[in-house]
Design a protein around this motif. Structure first.
Motif, PDB file in Angstrom:
ATOM      1  N   VAL A  47       0.864  -1.187   0.000  1.00  0.00           N
ATOM      2  CA  VAL A  47       0.000   0.000   0.000  1.00  0.00           C
ATOM      3  C   VAL A  47       0.903   1.240   0.000  1.00  0.00           C
ATOM      4  N   ALA A  48       1.738   1.338  -1.021  1.00  0.00           N
ATOM      5  CA  ALA A  48       2.646   2.486  -1.194  1.00  0.00           C
ATOM      6  C   ALA A  48       3.567   2.693   0.001  1.00  0.00           C
ATOM      7  N   CYS A  49       3.881   1.622   0.719  1.00  0.00           N
ATOM      8  CA  CYS A  49       4.682   1.814   1.928  1.00  0.00           C
ATOM      9  C   CYS A  49       6.138   2.157   1.608  1.00  0.00           C
TER      10      CYS A  49
ATOM     11  N   VAL B 240      -4.628   2.102   3.572  1.00  0.00           N
ATOM     12  CA  VAL B 240      -5.195   0.782   3.315  1.00  0.00           C
ATOM     13  C   VAL B 240      -5.534   0.649   1.834  1.00  0.00           C
ATOM     14  N   ARG B 241      -5.892  -0.573   1.455  1.00  0.00           N
ATOM     15  CA  ARG B 241      -6.160  -0.866   0.043  1.00  0.00           C
ATOM     16  C   ARG B 241      -7.220  -1.953  -0.042  1.00  0.00           C
ATOM     17  N   GLU B 242      -7.926  -2.014  -1.157  1.00  0.00           N
ATOM     18  CA  GLU B 242      -8.894  -3.091  -1.357  1.00  0.00           C
ATOM     19  C   GLU B 242      -8.186  -4.414  -1.086  1.00  0.00           C
ATOM     20  N   PRO B 243      -8.694  -5.215  -0.141  1.00  0.00           N
ATOM     21  CA  PRO B 243      -7.922  -6.369   0.356  1.00  0.00           C
ATOM     22  C   PRO B 243      -7.464  -7.366  -0.693  1.00  0.00           C
ATOM     23  N   PHE B 244      -8.314  -7.684  -1.656  1.00  0.00           N
ATOM     24  CA  PHE B 244      -7.905  -8.695  -2.634  1.00  0.00           C
ATOM     25  C   PHE B 244      -6.993  -8.124  -3.710  1.00  0.00           C
TER      26      PHE B 244
ATOM     27  N   LYS C 227      -6.332   5.975   1.787  1.00  0.00           N
ATOM     28  CA  LYS C 227      -6.591   4.825   0.923  1.00  0.00           C
ATOM     29  C   LYS C 227      -5.703   4.875  -0.314  1.00  0.00           C
ATOM     30  N   TYR C 228      -5.318   3.710  -0.767  1.00  0.00           N
ATOM     31  CA  TYR C 228      -4.492   3.591  -1.965  1.00  0.00           C
ATOM     32  C   TYR C 228      -5.218   4.203  -3.164  1.00  0.00           C
ATOM     33  N   GLU C 229      -6.536   4.070  -3.155  1.00  0.00           N
ATOM     34  CA  GLU C 229      -7.350   4.577  -4.262  1.00  0.00           C
ATOM     35  C   GLU C 229      -7.356   6.103  -4.316  1.00  0.00           C
ATOM     36  N   THR C 230      -7.057   6.769  -3.223  1.00  0.00           N
ATOM     37  CA  THR C 230      -6.984   8.238  -3.182  1.00  0.00           C
ATOM     38  C   THR C 230      -5.634   8.651  -2.591  1.00  0.00           C
ATOM     39  N   LEU C 231      -4.599   7.945  -2.985  1.00  0.00           N
ATOM     40  CA  LEU C 231      -3.272   8.073  -2.387  1.00  0.00           C
ATOM     41  C   LEU C 231      -2.715   9.492  -2.466  1.00  0.00           C
TER      42      LEU C 231
ATOM     43  N   ARG D 141      -1.124  14.342   0.381  1.00  0.00           N
ATOM     44  CA  ARG D 141      -0.973  15.807   0.455  1.00  0.00           C
ATOM     45  C   ARG D 141      -1.607  16.352   1.725  1.00  0.00           C
ATOM     46  N   TYR D 142      -2.754  15.817   2.068  1.00  0.00           N
ATOM     47  CA  TYR D 142      -3.492  16.255   3.256  1.00  0.00           C
ATOM     48  C   TYR D 142      -2.667  16.037   4.522  1.00  0.00           C
ATOM     49  N   ILE D 143      -2.059  14.855   4.634  1.00  0.00           N
ATOM     50  CA  ILE D 143      -1.255  14.531   5.822  1.00  0.00           C
ATOM     51  C   ILE D 143      -0.028  15.434   5.904  1.00  0.00           C
ATOM     52  N   LEU D 144       0.651  15.636   4.782  1.00  0.00           N
ATOM     53  CA  LEU D 144       1.839  16.487   4.783  1.00  0.00           C
ATOM     54  C   LEU D 144       1.469  17.939   5.096  1.00  0.00           C
ATOM     55  N   LYS D 145       0.281  18.360   4.687  1.00  0.00           N
ATOM     56  CA  LYS D 145      -0.174  19.712   5.022  1.00  0.00           C
ATOM     57  C   LYS D 145      -0.431  19.815   6.524  1.00  0.00           C
TER      58      LYS D 145
END
Length: 340
Positions: free
Chosen positions: A114-116, A173-177, A266-270, A275-279
């Protein structure tokens, strides 16, 4: 609350004092901030920590993003309340996926696939005291070297409690499958992953392939997705050892019903979530989250193809194994599954 050590165990409960304490600091942001003393100077211009900025919703530009993330957090809390009733103990192993940035007051729980890698690179820039400036200039293997980043498990009980109370805690997180298929493709279909082939592939073939060839037993480099699924749902697998982190469930890696995450990306809105977290951290001028241009990423359509040869019986067993991740993070049951 993580109470004083008993040996090397930290006492924390899902519905008990630990979870209540974290919620207290979320729902009483002003009184919580008044109790925090001796804070280090922050890079946030306003002087507030990322957690305080989030709690006060201080004229954030991305208000739509804020509302979405607030909804995710609320749903996670409701689902935890509905589906988790057992008390349990948090040990050092439970905290080792939480990466600490003391400068910006961040706690990031990394989830493989998940982009880790890119988030670890970003954390290395944030905590590197100028040693790193550009995330993508950091080799991927270096981002995963133990010691380059500090884990929450390395701190004392008092230090752990303080950080859980006052730092911004986030997870992606990411869609599990899709995540599971991505892990299979990366670890079992790439010729360079010989360590995984030897460590897991040989075991899977020995246990779940009829009349395996000697070369397959020796190399373990041709595990099918079907065999991988058999391995995952086999009760004997987890009796022998925990799942590898690349296919372990997010709720087992990051304990979202024990640790109150302030942001669930979410990975789908990575890109927008990052950006939000870094802001929030006041770090948008220090580092940019790397843009992804992977054309080989695992999508829902690609995941569906891997499930073509999985019988409904094993599809259901696998879904039940990952069911909590679907529920906690509001992912729908994939349309390609035949669960009835």
């Amino acid at each position: 609350m993580i109470k004083p050590k008993v040996g090397r165990m930290f006492l924390a409960t899902c519905v008990g004092s630990f979870f209540i304490l974290i919620l207290y600091f979320q729902n009483n942001s002003r009184s919580a901030s008044e109790q925090i003393s001796g804070q280090n100077s922050l890079s946030v211009k306003s002087g507030r920590s990322p957690l305080q900025t989030l709690q006060e919703n201080d004229q954030l530009e991305q208000s739509a993003v804020h509302a979405t993330l607030q909804g995710r957090r609320g749903l996670l809390e409701e689902t935890c309340h509905s589906h988790t009733h057992k008390r349990r103990v948090l040990g050092p192993e439970d905290l080792r996926h939480l990466i600490v940035d003391d400068k910006h007051k961040l706690l990031y729980c990394y989830v493989p696939k998940v982009a880790c890698t890119n988030w670890k690179r970003v954390m290395m820039v944030l905590t590197g005291e100028g040693r790193y400036r550009e995330p993508l200039a950091i080799p991927a293997n270096e981002a995963h070297v133990a010691g380059n980043l500090r884990s929450l498990s390395e701190y004392t009980t008092a230090e752990i409690n303080k950080r859980l109370r006052t730092y911004l805690k986030f997870v992606f997180v990411r869609e599990p499958f899709e995540r599971l298929v991505s892990a299979y493709r990366n670890k079992f279909t790439r010729s360079y992953n010989t360590a995984f082939h030897k460590r897991y592939g040989t075991k899977i073939i020995r246990r779940h392939r009829a009349d395996p060839q000697a070369e397959a037993l020796k190399k373990g480099n041709d595990v099918s997705f079907e065999e991988f699924v058999y391995y995952l749902v086999d009760p004997q697998t987890q009796k022998e050892e925990p799942f590898n982190e690349h296919w372990e469930r997010v709720h087992s890696l990051c304990h979202p019903c024990l640790i109150h995450y302030d942001v669930v990306g979410k990975y789908e809105t990575l890109a927008q979530d990052s950006r939000y977290i870094l802001k929030l951290a006041g770090a948008e001028g220090e580092v940019k989250f790397p843009a992804t241009s992977k054309s080989t990423r695992t999508t829902g359509d690609l995941a569906a193809k891997f499930f073509d040869n999985i019988s409904p019986f094993y599809q259901k067993k696998l879904f039940n194994l990952y069911r909590m991740d679907f529920l906690l993070f509001n992912y729908s049951v994939p349309a390609y599954l035949k669960l009835r």
